[in-house]
Design an enzyme around this catalytic site. Structure first.
Site, PDB file in Angstrom:
ATOM      1  N   GLN A 116       0.776  -1.245   0.000  1.00  6.76           N
ATOM      2  CA  GLN A 116       0.000   0.000   0.000  1.00  6.76           C
ATOM      3  C   GLN A 116       0.806   1.294   0.000  1.00  6.76           C
ATOM      4  O   GLN A 116       0.489   2.209  -0.751  1.00  6.76           O
ATOM      5  CB  GLN A 116      -0.961   0.033   1.201  1.00  6.76           C
ATOM      6  CG  GLN A 116      -1.845   1.257   1.207  1.00  6.76           C
ATOM      7  CD  GLN A 116      -2.803   1.323   2.375  1.00  6.76           C
ATOM      8  OE1 GLN A 116      -3.390   2.363   2.645  1.00  6.76           O
ATOM      9  NE2 GLN A 116      -2.982   0.236   3.089  1.00  6.76           N
ATOM     10  N   SER A 117       1.831   1.410   0.833  1.00  2.00           N
ATOM     11  CA  SER A 117       2.496   2.713   0.974  1.00  2.00           C
ATOM     12  C   SER A 117       3.079   3.193  -0.352  1.00  2.00           C
ATOM     13  O   SER A 117       2.900   4.352  -0.734  1.00  2.00           O
ATOM     14  CB  SER A 117       3.591   2.649   2.045  1.00  2.00           C
ATOM     15  OG  SER A 117       4.599   1.707   1.694  1.00  2.00           O
TER      16      SER A 117
ATOM     17  N   GLY B  52      -8.143  20.992  20.075  1.00  2.00           N
ATOM     18  CA  GLY B  52      -7.715  22.240  19.460  1.00  2.00           C
ATOM     19  C   GLY B  52      -8.263  23.441  20.202  1.00  2.00           C
ATOM     20  O   GLY B  52      -8.748  23.334  21.335  1.00  2.00           O
ATOM     21  N   GLY B  53      -8.246  24.578  19.534  1.00  2.80           N
ATOM     22  CA  GLY B  53      -8.688  25.801  20.180  1.00  2.80           C
ATOM     23  C   GLY B  53     -10.187  25.858  20.405  1.00  2.80           C
ATOM     24  O   GLY B  53     -10.657  26.607  21.257  1.00  2.80           O
ATOM     25  N   GLN B  54     -10.949  25.076  19.636  1.00 11.84           N
ATOM     26  CA  GLN B  54     -12.397  25.068  19.774  1.00 11.84           C
ATOM     27  C   GLN B  54     -12.842  23.666  20.186  1.00 11.84           C
ATOM     28  O   GLN B  54     -12.539  22.698  19.495  1.00 11.84           O
ATOM     29  CB  GLN B  54     -13.075  25.460  18.449  1.00 11.84           C
ATOM     30  CG  GLN B  54     -12.496  26.697  17.778  1.00 11.84           C
ATOM     31  CD  GLN B  54     -12.672  27.951  18.611  1.00 11.84           C
ATOM     32  OE1 GLN B  54     -13.545  28.034  19.461  1.00 11.84           O
ATOM     33  NE2 GLN B  54     -11.806  28.935  18.394  1.00 11.84           N
TER      34      GLN B  54
ATOM     35  N   PHE C  37      10.765  -1.896  -0.735  1.00  9.84           N
ATOM     36  CA  PHE C  37      11.270  -3.165  -0.227  1.00  9.84           C
ATOM     37  C   PHE C  37      11.868  -2.974   1.169  1.00  9.84           C
ATOM     38  O   PHE C  37      12.034  -1.848   1.646  1.00  9.84           O
ATOM     39  CB  PHE C  37      12.355  -3.730  -1.157  1.00  9.84           C
ATOM     40  CG  PHE C  37      11.861  -4.117  -2.524  1.00  9.84           C
ATOM     41  CD1 PHE C  37      10.959  -5.151  -2.698  1.00  9.84           C
ATOM     42  CD2 PHE C  37      12.310  -3.450  -3.652  1.00  9.84           C
ATOM     43  CE1 PHE C  37      10.513  -5.523  -3.957  1.00  9.84           C
ATOM     44  CE2 PHE C  37      11.881  -3.806  -4.921  1.00  9.84           C
ATOM     45  CZ  PHE C  37      10.980  -4.846  -5.070  1.00  9.84           C
TER      46      PHE C  37
ATOM     47  N   ARG D  41      21.075  -5.243  -2.745  1.00 10.55           N
ATOM     48  CA  ARG D  41      21.458  -6.655  -2.908  1.00 10.55           C
ATOM     49  C   ARG D  41      21.159  -7.169  -4.311  1.00 10.55           C
ATOM     50  O   ARG D  41      21.754  -8.154  -4.747  1.00 10.55           O
ATOM     51  CB  ARG D  41      20.755  -7.513  -1.858  1.00 10.55           C
ATOM     52  CG  ARG D  41      21.262  -7.250  -0.434  1.00 10.55           C
ATOM     53  CD  ARG D  41      20.739  -8.277   0.545  1.00 10.55           C
ATOM     54  NE  ARG D  41      19.306  -8.190   0.746  1.00 10.55           N
ATOM     55  CZ  ARG D  41      18.716  -7.391   1.639  1.00 10.55           C
ATOM     56  NH1 ARG D  41      19.467  -6.588   2.397  1.00 10.55           N
ATOM     57  NH2 ARG D  41      17.403  -7.381   1.766  1.00 10.55           N
TER      58      ARG D  41
ATOM     59  N   MET E 225      14.193 -10.197 -11.205  1.00 12.19           N
ATOM     60  CA  MET E 225      15.411  -9.430 -10.987  1.00 12.19           C
ATOM     61  C   MET E 225      16.597 -10.295 -10.578  1.00 12.19           C
ATOM     62  O   MET E 225      17.724  -9.812 -10.498  1.00 12.19           O
ATOM     63  CB  MET E 225      15.162  -8.371  -9.917  1.00 12.19           C
ATOM     64  CG  MET E 225      14.213  -7.262 -10.351  1.00 12.19           C
ATOM     65  SD  MET E 225      14.996  -6.134 -11.504  1.00 12.19           S
ATOM     66  CE  MET E 225      16.189  -5.332 -10.440  1.00 12.19           C
ATOM     67  N   LYS E 226      16.353 -11.572 -10.315  1.00 12.35           N
ATOM     68  CA  LYS E 226      17.460 -12.455  -9.930  1.00 12.35           C
ATOM     69  C   LYS E 226      18.187 -13.035 -11.144  1.00 12.35           C
ATOM     70  O   LYS E 226      19.261 -13.600 -11.008  1.00 12.35           O
ATOM     71  CB  LYS E 226      16.935 -13.584  -9.048  1.00 12.35           C
ATOM     72  CG  LYS E 226      16.380 -13.101  -7.715  1.00 12.35           C
ATOM     73  CD  LYS E 226      15.864 -14.264  -6.876  1.00 12.35           C
ATOM     74  CE  LYS E 226      15.295 -13.755  -5.546  1.00 12.35           C
ATOM     75  NZ  LYS E 226      14.734 -14.865  -4.726  1.00 12.35           N
TER      76      LYS E 226
ATOM     77  N   TYR F 220       4.303  -2.347   9.513  1.00 14.50           N
ATOM     78  CA  TYR F 220       2.993  -2.409   8.873  1.00 14.50           C
ATOM     79  C   TYR F 220       2.228  -1.160   9.294  1.00 14.50           C
ATOM     80  O   TYR F 220       2.666  -0.406  10.156  1.00 14.50           O
ATOM     81  CB  TYR F 220       2.240  -3.670   9.288  1.00 14.50           C
ATOM     82  CG  TYR F 220       2.745  -4.933   8.625  1.00 14.50           C
ATOM     83  CD1 TYR F 220       2.112  -5.441   7.486  1.00 14.50           C
ATOM     84  CD2 TYR F 220       3.858  -5.609   9.114  1.00 14.50           C
ATOM     85  CE1 TYR F 220       2.573  -6.593   6.872  1.00 14.50           C
ATOM     86  CE2 TYR F 220       4.325  -6.766   8.507  1.00 14.50           C
ATOM     87  CZ  TYR F 220       3.675  -7.250   7.386  1.00 14.50           C
ATOM     88  OH  TYR F 220       4.141  -8.390   6.777  1.00 14.50           O
ATOM     89  N   GLU F 221       1.061  -0.970   8.694  1.00 10.59           N
ATOM     90  CA  GLU F 221       0.239   0.200   8.971  1.00 10.59           C
ATOM     91  C   GLU F 221       0.118   0.505  10.461  1.00 10.59           C
ATOM     92  O   GLU F 221       0.457   1.585  10.929  1.00 10.59           O
ATOM     93  CB  GLU F 221      -1.153   0.001   8.351  1.00 10.59           C
ATOM     94  CG  GLU F 221      -2.211   0.977   8.804  1.00 10.59           C
ATOM     95  CD  GLU F 221      -1.937   2.400   8.375  1.00 10.59           C
ATOM     96  OE1 GLU F 221      -2.095   3.306   9.204  1.00 10.59           O
ATOM     97  OE2 GLU F 221      -1.558   2.616   7.205  1.00 10.59           O
TER      98      GLU F 221
ATOM     99  N   ASP G 105       0.448   3.917   5.962  1.00  9.91           N
ATOM    100  CA  ASP G 105       0.737   3.527   4.583  1.00  9.91           C
ATOM    101  C   ASP G 105       0.453   4.661   3.603  1.00  9.91           C
ATOM    102  O   ASP G 105       1.362   5.279   3.064  1.00  9.91           O
ATOM    103  CB  ASP G 105      -0.088   2.287   4.207  1.00  9.91           C
ATOM    104  CG  ASP G 105       0.578   0.989   4.663  1.00  9.91           C
ATOM    105  OD1 ASP G 105       1.815   0.903   4.608  1.00  9.91           O
ATOM    106  OD2 ASP G 105      -0.144   0.061   5.060  1.00  9.91           O
TER     107      ASP G 105
END
Length: 407
Positions: free
Chosen positions: A16-17, A241-243, A95, A102, A72-73, A136-137, A166
């Site tokens: 997700q991120s 907050g202020g209110q 990753f 690597r 990619m290997k 994780y999230e 994420d």
């Protein structure tokens, strides 16, 4: 023209991120090429609601992208990746720490291949003692200050349903990427962009860090808590907050029959009239913010005695007519069916070649000269022939690469 037309993003992200960041770039007009292992992003198969099709988890985070597969290997995979890097403006990955190194592609190596490359990394943590920990999230929420300040005073720490760890980090990453892209116009050089989930959550919790420092000077009067220690407490639905604000119940009393009401100084007189207690506008025990602050719980109880007799939409109309800030608690179903959000293009229906139509969130970034059309996410490896063909890979080699597990 779109805002990022002509910008090529090599998207090595998953879950997700990262995908939330690259989807924003795609919505802004970048050509986002999602590079997946031949087995695909794991979220294609997670939380499936229908067999044999990409999950909503995947589709809702990967609209407007193209997909290629690459192992990619393999040596040939690394050669193809080298060519892809040379033609990219931005590379984004999330990753574990050191994974891309690597693979043989350190930042130094990537700079050699493409000095103008912007290399963005999203990690769980910064370079300190947590650097190698998995994130994780909700772990990011736990370690970034959100959970300790979320919940009710006597209850346990709670996670928020908003994906601030994420997707919140993804938005921060986009800000860094766009800044680097802008700086490249004058410097001619790419640079590294690094964003940590813990850091992003802490940034989103900065008001709580503010209040941690305010504690040194006494209780936080804007909070409904009766006692204070040496840490910012959980304070339920208080705005802090202020209110002052709180979620008060409405009819008929269902789990989301609430409305959040903020009481500004200027709003007390009309509010007291609406709830049928006009005498409170002049009562010295209630007339000023200073008088009301020590008994916020009682104040919102008085308001709730009126709201509980009306549905949240009626309350919304009456309070807004008096310019009193408020907002009904909207369920996920109400949001999905909200006509206004559909008209604004924030809740959209997207066709999909395998699963049919699905509902997703449209682009929250709306530019007058760069309108966004949310397009269907790619099937796994859908654009292999198109993208590898542009690198000079013919149909025969493509078939061989697929047979050999390279793509």
């Amino acid at each position: 023209m779109t805002a990022l037309e002509g910008v090529r993003v090599l998207d090595m992200t998953h879950v997700q991120s990262g995908p939330s960041a690259t989807q924003l770039l795609a919505w802004l007009g970048a050509d986002v090429v999602k590079l997946e292992a031949p087995t695909g992003d794991i979220t294609r198969q997670q939380l499936r609601d229908a067999p044999g099709v990409d999950s909503l988890y995947f589709t809702m985070l990967n609209c407007n992208k193209r997909s290629i597969t690459l192992n990619m290997k393999s040596e040939r995979g690394k050669q193809l990746f080298t060519e892809l890097v040379k033609g990219a403006d931005i590379l984004v990955e999330n990753f574990g720490p050191g994974a891309v190194d690597r693979m043989g592609f350190t930042w130094e190596r990537l700079q050699e291949l493409n000095p103008r490359l912007i290399y963005a990394s999203i990690k769980g943590f910064g370079a300190g003692k947590y650097a190698t920990y998995k994130a994780y999230e909700v772990i990011a929420q736990a370690m970034g200050g959100s959970m300790s300040t979320t919940g009710f005073e006597e209850g346990p720490p709670l996670a928020t349903g908003a994906q601030i760890g994420d997707s919140g980090t993804g938005v921060h990453a986009v800000a860094g990427i766009l800044a680097a892209l802008y700086q490249r116009e004058s410097s001619g050089r790419g640079q590294r962009v690094q964003v940590a989930m813990q850091h992003a959550v802490l940034n989103l919790c900065r008001v709580k860090l503010r209040d941690q420092q305010r504690l040194a000077h006494g209780p936080l009067r804007e909070y409904p808590n009766r006692t204070f220690g040496d840490e910012v407490p959980r304070s339920g639905n208080a705005s802090g907050g202020g209110q002052p604000g709180w979620a008060v119940r409405c009819a008929p009393g269902g789990p989301n029959d609430y409305i959040y009401v903020i009481v500004q100084p200027v709003g007390w007189t009309p509010l007291s009239q609406i709830i049928g207690r006009p005498e409170l506008a002049e009562d010295p025990e209630w007339a000023t913010p200073e008088a009301r602050l020590p008994k916020l719980d009682k104040m919102f109880q008085l308001i709730e005695e009126w709201t509980i007799r009306h549905d949240k939409w009626t309350v919304l109309d009456q309070l807004n007519a008096a310019n009193i800030p408020c907002g009904p608690i909207l369920s996920t179903r109400e949001l999905a069916e909200d006509e206004s959000l559909r008209e604004e293009g924030i809740v959209v229906k997207v066709p999909h070649p395998e699963r049919g139509e699905f509902v997703t969130v449209g682009s929250p970034l709306q530019l007058s000269d760069s309108p966004v059309e949310v397009r269907t996410p790619p099937l796994l490896g859908e654009h292999n022939a198109e993208i590898y063909g542009a690198l000079g890979v013919g149909a025969g080699e493509l078939a061989e690469l697929k047979t050999n597990g390279v793509i």
